[in-house]
Design a protein around this motif. Structure first.
Motif, PDB file in Angstrom:
ATOM      1  N   VAL A  51      38.099  57.805  21.731  1.00 36.83           N
ATOM      2  CA  VAL A  51      38.476  57.070  23.391  1.00 36.83           C
ATOM      3  C   VAL A  51      37.412  57.010  24.863  1.00 36.83           C
ATOM      4  O   VAL A  51      37.070  56.254  25.246  1.00 36.83           O
ATOM      5  CB  VAL A  51      39.338  58.273  24.914  1.00 36.83           C
ATOM      6  CG1 VAL A  51      40.167  57.662  25.652  1.00 36.83           C
ATOM      7  CG2 VAL A  51      41.077  57.655  23.702  1.00 36.83           C
ATOM      8  N   VAL A  52      36.916  58.733  24.350  1.00 30.65           N
ATOM      9  CA  VAL A  52      35.887  58.403  25.102  1.00 30.65           C
ATOM     10  C   VAL A  52      33.786  57.878  25.364  1.00 30.65           C
ATOM     11  O   VAL A  52      33.434  57.352  25.792  1.00 30.65           O
ATOM     12  CB  VAL A  52      34.957  60.109  25.623  1.00 30.65           C
ATOM     13  CG1 VAL A  52      33.358  59.727  25.996  1.00 30.65           C
ATOM     14  CG2 VAL A  52      36.376  61.005  26.391  1.00 30.65           C
ATOM     15  N   VAL A  53      34.295  57.892  23.856  1.00 28.06           N
ATOM     16  CA  VAL A  53      33.647  56.922  23.035  1.00 28.06           C
ATOM     17  C   VAL A  53      33.236  55.762  23.337  1.00 28.06           C
ATOM     18  O   VAL A  53      32.627  54.681  24.149  1.00 28.06           O
ATOM     19  CB  VAL A  53      33.089  57.597  21.609  1.00 28.06           C
ATOM     20  CG1 VAL A  53      32.190  55.694  20.995  1.00 28.06           C
ATOM     21  CG2 VAL A  53      32.564  58.512  21.692  1.00 28.06           C
ATOM     22  N   ALA A  54      34.259  54.883  23.293  1.00 28.60           N
ATOM     23  CA  ALA A  54      35.013  53.294  23.294  1.00 28.60           C
ATOM     24  C   ALA A  54      34.950  53.175  24.628  1.00 28.60           C
ATOM     25  O   ALA A  54      34.723  52.217  25.223  1.00 28.60           O
ATOM     26  CB  ALA A  54      36.456  53.598  22.954  1.00 28.60           C
ATOM     27  N   LEU A  55      35.522  54.114  25.773  1.00 31.96           N
ATOM     28  CA  LEU A  55      34.598  53.876  26.773  1.00 31.96           C
ATOM     29  C   LEU A  55      33.773  53.910  27.450  1.00 31.96           C
ATOM     30  O   LEU A  55      33.275  53.159  28.154  1.00 31.96           O
ATOM     31  CB  LEU A  55      35.492  54.992  28.072  1.00 31.96           C
ATOM     32  CG  LEU A  55      37.541  55.017  28.150  1.00 31.96           C
ATOM     33  CD1 LEU A  55      37.489  55.363  28.958  1.00 31.96           C
ATOM     34  CD2 LEU A  55      37.466  53.161  28.791  1.00 31.96           C
ATOM     35  N   VAL A  56      32.777  54.174  27.159  1.00 34.72           N
ATOM     36  CA  VAL A  56      31.045  54.350  27.334  1.00 34.72           C
ATOM     37  C   VAL A  56      30.354  53.051  27.048  1.00 34.72           C
ATOM     38  O   VAL A  56      29.898  52.655  27.318  1.00 34.72           O
ATOM     39  CB  VAL A  56      30.277  56.181  26.890  1.00 34.72           C
ATOM     40  CG1 VAL A  56      28.982  55.934  27.031  1.00 34.72           C
ATOM     41  CG2 VAL A  56      30.881  56.955  27.368  1.00 34.72           C
ATOM     42  N   ALA A  57      31.474  53.234  25.253  1.00 33.61           N
ATOM     43  CA  ALA A  57      30.191  51.911  24.724  1.00 33.61           C
ATOM     44  C   ALA A  57      30.634  50.485  25.762  1.00 33.61           C
ATOM     45  O   ALA A  57      30.498  49.237  26.025  1.00 33.61           O
ATOM     46  CB  ALA A  57      30.825  51.631  23.212  1.00 33.61           C
ATOM     47  N   GLN A  58      32.202  50.065  26.190  1.00 35.66           N
ATOM     48  CA  GLN A  58      32.400  49.679  27.065  1.00 35.66           C
ATOM     49  C   GLN A  58      31.964  49.480  28.826  1.00 35.66           C
ATOM     50  O   GLN A  58      31.596  48.267  28.838  1.00 35.66           O
ATOM     51  CB  GLN A  58      34.140  49.525  27.446  1.00 35.66           C
ATOM     52  CG  GLN A  58      35.117  48.468  28.684  1.00 35.66           C
ATOM     53  CD  GLN A  58      36.514  48.963  28.931  1.00 35.66           C
ATOM     54  OE1 GLN A  58      37.037  50.102  28.499  1.00 35.66           O
ATOM     55  NE2 GLN A  58      36.550  47.658  29.533  1.00 35.66           N
ATOM     56  N   LEU A  59      31.536  50.040  28.973  1.00 34.48           N
ATOM     57  CA  LEU A  59      30.889  50.209  29.896  1.00 34.48           C
ATOM     58  C   LEU A  59      29.000  49.924  29.886  1.00 34.48           C
ATOM     59  O   LEU A  59      28.306  48.987  30.712  1.00 34.48           O
ATOM     60  CB  LEU A  59      30.471  51.764  30.483  1.00 34.48           C
ATOM     61  CG  LEU A  59      29.560  52.039  32.261  1.00 34.48           C
ATOM     62  CD1 LEU A  59      30.517  51.537  33.188  1.00 34.48           C
ATOM     63  CD2 LEU A  59      29.387  53.432  32.284  1.00 34.48           C
ATOM     64  N   ILE A  60      28.383  50.303  29.502  1.00 35.61           N
ATOM     65  CA  ILE A  60      27.135  50.149  28.765  1.00 35.61           C
ATOM     66  C   ILE A  60      27.273  48.567  28.200  1.00 35.61           C
ATOM     67  O   ILE A  60      27.043  48.038  28.962  1.00 35.61           O
ATOM     68  CB  ILE A  60      27.059  50.737  27.039  1.00 35.61           C
ATOM     69  CG1 ILE A  60      26.806  51.989  27.571  1.00 35.61           C
ATOM     70  CG2 ILE A  60      25.797  50.056  26.797  1.00 35.61           C
ATOM     71  CD1 ILE A  60      26.026  52.814  26.678  1.00 35.61           C
ATOM     72  N   ALA A  61      28.281  47.857  27.623  1.00 38.40           N
ATOM     73  CA  ALA A  61      28.416  46.646  27.509  1.00 38.40           C
ATOM     74  C   ALA A  61      28.581  45.436  28.498  1.00 38.40           C
ATOM     75  O   ALA A  61      27.941  45.140  28.885  1.00 38.40           O
ATOM     76  CB  ALA A  61      29.661  46.190  25.970  1.00 38.40           C
ATOM     77  N   MET A  62      29.441  45.692  29.051  1.00 45.46           N
ATOM     78  CA  MET A  62      29.273  45.535  30.460  1.00 45.46           C
ATOM     79  C   MET A  62      28.939  45.916  30.900  1.00 45.46           C
ATOM     80  O   MET A  62      28.523  44.220  32.100  1.00 45.46           O
ATOM     81  CB  MET A  62      30.447  45.797  31.545  1.00 45.46           C
ATOM     82  CG  MET A  62      32.333  45.435  30.350  1.00 45.46           C
ATOM     83  SD  MET A  62      33.672  45.533  31.645  1.00 45.46           S
ATOM     84  CE  MET A  62      34.249  44.500  30.446  1.00 45.46           C
ATOM     85  N   ALA A  63      27.249  46.568  31.314  1.00 40.20           N
ATOM     86  CA  ALA A  63      26.310  47.040  32.631  1.00 40.20           C
ATOM     87  C   ALA A  63      25.492  46.095  32.021  1.00 40.20           C
ATOM     88  O   ALA A  63      24.483  46.348  32.503  1.00 40.20           O
ATOM     89  CB  ALA A  63      25.829  47.763  33.197  1.00 40.20           C
ATOM     90  N   SER A  64      25.415  45.891  30.496  1.00 31.94           N
ATOM     91  CA  SER A  64      24.009  45.152  30.032  1.00 31.94           C
ATOM     92  C   SER A  64      23.717  43.856  29.798  1.00 31.94           C
ATOM     93  O   SER A  64      24.750  43.053  29.601  1.00 31.94           O
ATOM     94  CB  SER A  64      23.580  45.931  28.710  1.00 31.94           C
ATOM     95  OG  SER A  64      24.636  45.225  27.698  1.00 31.94           O
ATOM     96  N   GLY A  65      22.653  43.239  29.986  1.00 32.74           N
ATOM     97  CA  GLY A  65      22.887  41.583  30.261  1.00 32.74           C
ATOM     98  C   GLY A  65      22.736  40.663  31.340  1.00 32.74           C
ATOM     99  O   GLY A  65      22.913  39.913  31.421  1.00 32.74           O
ATOM    100  N   HIS A  66      23.473  41.853  32.283  1.00 30.05           N
ATOM    101  CA  HIS A  66      23.464  40.736  33.551  1.00 30.05           C
ATOM    102  C   HIS A  66      22.091  41.168  34.686  1.00 30.05           C
ATOM    103  O   HIS A  66      22.278  42.112  34.790  1.00 30.05           O
ATOM    104  CB  HIS A  66      24.559  41.019  33.767  1.00 30.05           C
ATOM    105  CG  HIS A  66      26.041  41.578  33.623  1.00 30.05           C
ATOM    106  ND1 HIS A  66      26.135  40.185  33.269  1.00 30.05           N
ATOM    107  CD2 HIS A  66      26.878  41.365  32.666  1.00 30.05           C
ATOM    108  CE1 HIS A  66      27.153  39.497  32.501  1.00 30.05           C
ATOM    109  NE2 HIS A  66      27.913  40.482  32.284  1.00 30.05           N
TER     110      HIS A  66
END
Length: 126
Positions: free
Chosen positions: A107-122
């Motif tokens: 759960v924690v790894v998936a949430l961190v990956a979501q956070l990174i994906a949403m923060a990157s590229g903008h």
């Protein structure tokens, strides 16, 4: 044509892709501890990814509506996401007897990956 709904869909797809990779790596890491631990880590991460996908379908599925309807869809999507996550965790630990530590790690790894994906590229708006 670029719209906020289309941008939101692309962002949700990117987040799910990042989560899938992160969950797979986590499950492979827990494979050293045993297949049950690996399954638990994968299931915990998958709960977040599936919940996030359902949330994006509900929140972004109605097209362009007045703000009240858009907010209601957003809240319904987030609520459904967490209902799915809690249900999967309870069923995994309670009914299936999977170890809780790797499930929570997934759960924690998936949430961190979501956070990174949403923060990157903008780039910030100027």
């Amino acid at each position: 044509m670029l719209t906020s709904v289309a941008a939101g869909r692309r962002l949700a797809q990117r987040a799910i892709a990042w989560q899938a990779v992160a969950i797979a790596v986590t499950a492979l890491a827990f494979l050293a501890k045993g297949a049950v631990w690996s399954l638990a880590a994968g299931l915990g991460g998958a709960a977040i990814a599936v919940g996030g996908w359902l949330s994006s379908v509900i929140a972004l599925g109605g097209g362009v509506n007045p703000s009240g309807g858009a907010l209601a869809r957003l809240l319904a999507g987030v609520a459904l996401k967490w209902v799915v996550v809690v249900a999967v965790l309870l069923l995994g630990v309670g009914a299936a007897g999977l170890p809780p530590v790797p499930m929570l790690a997934g759960v924690v790894v998936a949430l961190v990956a979501q956070l990174i994906a949403m923060a990157s590229g903008h780039a910030p708006n100027r």
